[in-house]
Design a protein around this motif. Sequence first.
Motif, PDB file in Angstrom:
ATOM      1  N   LEU A  10      65.014  40.193 -13.344  1.00  0.00           N
ATOM      2  CA  LEU A  10      64.552  39.768 -14.673  1.00  0.00           C
ATOM      3  C   LEU A  10      65.734  39.859 -15.625  1.00  0.00           C
ATOM      4  N   PHE A  11      66.175  38.704 -16.129  1.00  0.00           N
ATOM      5  CA  PHE A  11      67.245  38.649 -17.128  1.00  0.00           C
ATOM      6  C   PHE A  11      66.570  38.625 -18.495  1.00  0.00           C
ATOM      7  N   TYR A  12      66.978  39.546 -19.372  1.00  0.00           N
ATOM      8  CA  TYR A  12      66.282  39.675 -20.657  1.00  0.00           C
ATOM      9  C   TYR A  12      67.224  40.152 -21.749  1.00  0.00           C
ATOM     10  N   ALA A 180      70.123  29.205 -16.599  1.00  0.00           N
ATOM     11  CA  ALA A 180      69.377  29.651 -17.792  1.00  0.00           C
ATOM     12  C   ALA A 180      69.784  28.847 -19.029  1.00  0.00           C
ATOM     13  N   PHE A 181      68.773  28.496 -19.847  1.00  0.00           N
ATOM     14  CA  PHE A 181      69.036  27.872 -21.157  1.00  0.00           C
ATOM     15  C   PHE A 181      68.320  28.668 -22.237  1.00  0.00           C
ATOM     16  N   GLY A 182      67.743  29.791 -21.849  1.00  0.00           N
ATOM     17  CA  GLY A 182      67.026  30.673 -22.758  1.00  0.00           C
ATOM     18  C   GLY A 182      66.585  31.881 -21.950  1.00  0.00           C
ATOM     19  N   LEU A 183      65.800  32.745 -22.567  1.00  0.00           N
ATOM     20  CA  LEU A 183      65.301  33.941 -21.870  1.00  0.00           C
ATOM     21  C   LEU A 183      63.826  34.130 -22.185  1.00  0.00           C
ATOM     22  N   PRO A 184      63.082  34.829 -21.328  1.00  0.00           N
ATOM     23  CA  PRO A 184      63.524  35.467 -20.102  1.00  0.00           C
ATOM     24  C   PRO A 184      63.649  34.455 -18.958  1.00  0.00           C
ATOM     25  N   ILE A 185      64.454  34.841 -17.940  1.00  0.00           N
ATOM     26  CA  ILE A 185      64.343  34.138 -16.665  1.00  0.00           C
ATOM     27  C   ILE A 185      64.087  35.183 -15.579  1.00  0.00           C
ATOM     28  N   THR A 186      63.344  34.742 -14.563  1.00  0.00           N
ATOM     29  CA  THR A 186      63.220  35.566 -13.362  1.00  0.00           C
ATOM     30  C   THR A 186      63.922  34.806 -12.242  1.00  0.00           C
ATOM     31  N   VAL A 187      64.553  35.551 -11.355  1.00  0.00           N
ATOM     32  CA  VAL A 187      65.210  34.933 -10.201  1.00  0.00           C
ATOM     33  C   VAL A 187      64.650  35.606  -8.950  1.00  0.00           C
ATOM     34  N   GLU A 193      65.913  30.724   0.170  1.00  0.00           N
ATOM     35  CA  GLU A 193      65.950  30.008  -1.110  1.00  0.00           C
ATOM     36  C   GLU A 193      65.982  30.984  -2.272  1.00  0.00           C
ATOM     37  N   THR A 194      66.547  30.516  -3.373  1.00  0.00           N
ATOM     38  CA  THR A 194      66.528  31.298  -4.610  1.00  0.00           C
ATOM     39  C   THR A 194      65.885  30.419  -5.681  1.00  0.00           C
ATOM     40  N   HIS A 195      64.950  31.014  -6.441  1.00  0.00           N
ATOM     41  CA  HIS A 195      64.281  30.235  -7.479  1.00  0.00           C
ATOM     42  C   HIS A 195      64.464  30.891  -8.832  1.00  0.00           C
ATOM     43  N   MET A 196      64.848  30.095  -9.822  1.00  0.00           N
ATOM     44  CA  MET A 196      64.919  30.579 -11.198  1.00  0.00           C
ATOM     45  C   MET A 196      63.735  30.008 -11.959  1.00  0.00           C
ATOM     46  N   LEU A 197      62.987  30.878 -12.634  1.00  0.00           N
ATOM     47  CA  LEU A 197      61.878  30.413 -13.466  1.00  0.00           C
ATOM     48  C   LEU A 197      62.150  30.848 -14.895  1.00  0.00           C
ATOM     49  N   PHE A 198      61.906  29.947 -15.849  1.00  0.00           N
ATOM     50  CA  PHE A 198      62.103  30.270 -17.264  1.00  0.00           C
ATOM     51  C   PHE A 198      60.767  30.634 -17.908  1.00  0.00           C
TER      52      PHE A 198
END
Length: 226
Positions: A10-12, A180-187, A193-198
Amino acid sequence: MGLEPRTLELFYDVLSPYSWLAFEVLCRYKNIWNVNLQLQPTLIGGIMRDSGNQPPAMLPRKAVYMRSDVRLLSQHLQVPIHFPKDFFSVILKKGSLTAMRFLTVVKMEHPRMLEKVSRELWMRIWSRDEDITEPASILAAAEKAGMSMGQAQELLERVSTPQVKNKLKETTDTACKYGAFGLPITVTHLDDETHMLFGSDRMELLAYLLGEKWMGPVPPAVNARL
Ligand SMILES: N[C@@H](CCC(=O)N[C@@H](CS)C(=O)NCC(=O)O)C(=O)O
């Protein structure tokens, strides 16, 4: 034998109320889902610059929407968010650089304290409309989280060292590399596979990716404790 836990990052940034919502929901689920939750303190300003995006509140109609959206979500998700009175000065002028550097050094030196100190900084800025930029404010949050004053002061003295500055930059760059173009993102790191969700509103999809069950923002085991 159970499956190895999946790594979930979790990027925050504590400047971001939606990050707080995602943080609380994931902290509730971290012992319910088979995940290894990695909290990643990130600088939202760096992400905005790198992606060419702007905070949603810069567009007046989005700013109005965001207020009611966050108010409803705070009720539904049971996170005590209240908008700061002088939103523009607190969010757009004062920012979160020192606070995020402080969380970075907390993660480097006392990773077990990261969750609590992050929460106390959010409680200050996004619940009680208190400063998070002055040294005394950051120390107060750390103390409330359970750190000794000496320990907190020692960490605060290190926020301007190249190691800490570079670490925060590195984490922010990593978030940018994930798109990322904003926060939060989860990876989510799956086997192949790797998934990024905004956003904090992608929890159902996150559960689907992890093969876990989504039981709403306050899962029954946590609800029983509240
Ligand atoms: N729909 C998302 C919104 C998240 C959001 O707006 N985050 C802000 C920071 S608080 C942001 O970075 N926005 C960038 C954008 O919307 O492009 C959610 O519910 O979490």
